[in-house]
Design a protein around this motif. Structure first.
Motif, short mmCIF file in Angstrom:
data_model
loop_
_atom_site.label_atom_id
_atom_site.label_comp_id
_atom_site.label_asym_id
_atom_site.label_seq_id
_atom_site.Cartn_x
_atom_site.Cartn_y
_atom_site.Cartn_z
N LEU A 1 10.23 20.76 -21.82
CA LEU A 1 10.43 21.40 -23.11
C LEU A 1 10.16 20.41 -24.25
O LEU A 1 9.50 20.76 -25.24
CB LEU A 1 11.86 21.93 -23.20
N ILE A 2 10.67 19.17 -24.12
CA ILE A 2 10.47 18.17 -25.17
C ILE A 2 9.00 17.86 -25.36
O ILE A 2 8.49 17.83 -26.49
CB ILE A 2 11.27 16.89 -24.83
N PHE B 1 8.67 24.50 -17.78
CA PHE B 1 10.07 24.57 -18.25
C PHE B 1 10.74 25.88 -17.81
O PHE B 1 11.84 25.88 -17.27
CB PHE B 1 10.10 24.43 -19.77
N SER C 1 14.15 19.86 -19.28
CA SER C 1 14.28 19.23 -20.59
C SER C 1 13.05 18.41 -20.93
O SER C 1 12.54 18.48 -22.07
CB SER C 1 15.52 18.34 -20.62
N ILE D 1 17.42 20.51 -14.32
CA ILE D 1 17.70 20.54 -15.76
C ILE D 1 16.99 19.38 -16.46
O ILE D 1 16.45 19.53 -17.57
CB ILE D 1 19.22 20.48 -16.00
#
Length: 303
Positions: free
Chosen positions: A203-204, A231, A200, A196
């Motif tokens: 994705l960021i 991601f 994250s 996770i």
């Protein structure tokens, strides 16, 4: 020594025994092969029309045609073409005696016991002469086997096909609902948390790069794709660990390969330690996905 030891005729639809030869040999392996024949007969609808199951000294051969399967146990020294020629002759004799309607209406096991005498005569002929009376027929079978060789079936495939045919594997072949995996372990929880975290971060960075890319640098679009693809793969790794899925090994190895390729592509956007961290988490998750097994289910005595 007899090379053709046993012959068996069954209905493909449900494995109903229609006729069988009478044998007087008390060979242990023969008895095992006869038991395997009955298992195979229950899965014929999911097996190829022509196949072979190899044993130590005795092999099983079968041919399915028009809803009926003709099966035999033969010594491994018997040529494959001769075994299938015997099955073709057996098929010819059976179809000459019984039509498809009579076979379809059969309701009890071994309704055509009188055909046993025909099987015995055919067996005796092959065992004494070593083959069919017409060598042209044998040559045709040999040519056909070269063009369409019989599929070699393993007993594991038979067990799997039996489970599917009886409805025991339908749930496992689906999305994983109603199939229980072993409890999540502490390393599993750690892998989920790390996955996770990696998802994250990907994705960021991907979302941040989208604004910059569309404003100044359209060539950086592939970096965005690499971040977002990594991601998605991290999310799917979490899903594969938590839920049962068919083709789990292939899917997990594919996800691992994509994550590694994406991180290699992002070399320069990330330093070496960051790349090693992401690839190590992906590898750790893959190992746990592959080693998490289905939970053994107790027999439901109420059924």
């Amino acid at each position: 020594m007899s090379l053709i030891l046993f012959a068996f005729v069954v209905r493909v639809r449900d494995g109903l025994p229609l006729s069988a030869s009478t044998d007087f040999e008390h060979n242990r392996e023969l008895q095992e092969r006869k038991q395997q024949l009955r298992k195979i007969s229950k899965a014929l609808g999911l097996l190829p029309d022509r196949g072979t199951v190899k044993g130590h000294d005795l092999n099983i051969y079968f041919v399915s045609s028009e809803g009926v399967s003709y099966m035999t146990v033969c010594h491994c020294s018997l040529p494959v073409a001769t075994a299938f020629c015997f099955l073709e002759d057996l098929r010819w004799e059976f179809t000459a005696c019984f039509n498809s309607t009579v076979v379809a209406l059969a309701a009890r096991p071994y309704p055509f016991l009188e055909f046993d005498s025909t099987i015995q005569k055919l067996k005796q002929h092959y065992n004494q002469s070593g083959g069919p009376a017409l060598q042209v027929t044998l040559a045709e079978v040999q040519e056909d086997l070269k063009l369409h060789p019989p599929q070699v079936i393993t007993l594991d495939e038979v067990e799997l096909s039996n489970g599917t045919a009886n409805g025991h594997m339908e749930q496992a072949a689906g999305s994983g609902q109603n199939v229980r995996l072993e409890p999540v372990t502490a390393p599993g929880i750690l892998s989920l948390v790390l996955n996770i975290m990696c998802a994250s971060l990907n994705l960021i960075r991907g979302v941040h790069l989208i604004e910059y890319t569309f404003q100044d640098d359209y060539e950086g679009i592939w970096n965005v794709v690499a971040f977002l693809l990594a991601f998605v793969c991290c999310v799917f790794q979490c899903h594969l660990y938590l839920f049962h899925s068919s083709w789990k090994k292939q899917k997990s190895l594919t996800l691992l390969s994509v994550i590694i390729l994406c991180n290699f592509y992002l070399f320069g956007m990330r330093n070496m330690w960051q790349l090693l961290f992401h690839m190590s988490v992906a590898s750790f998750s893959t190992v746990l996905i592959l080693t998490r097994k289905l939970q053994h289910r107790t027999i439901d005595c109420g059924v």
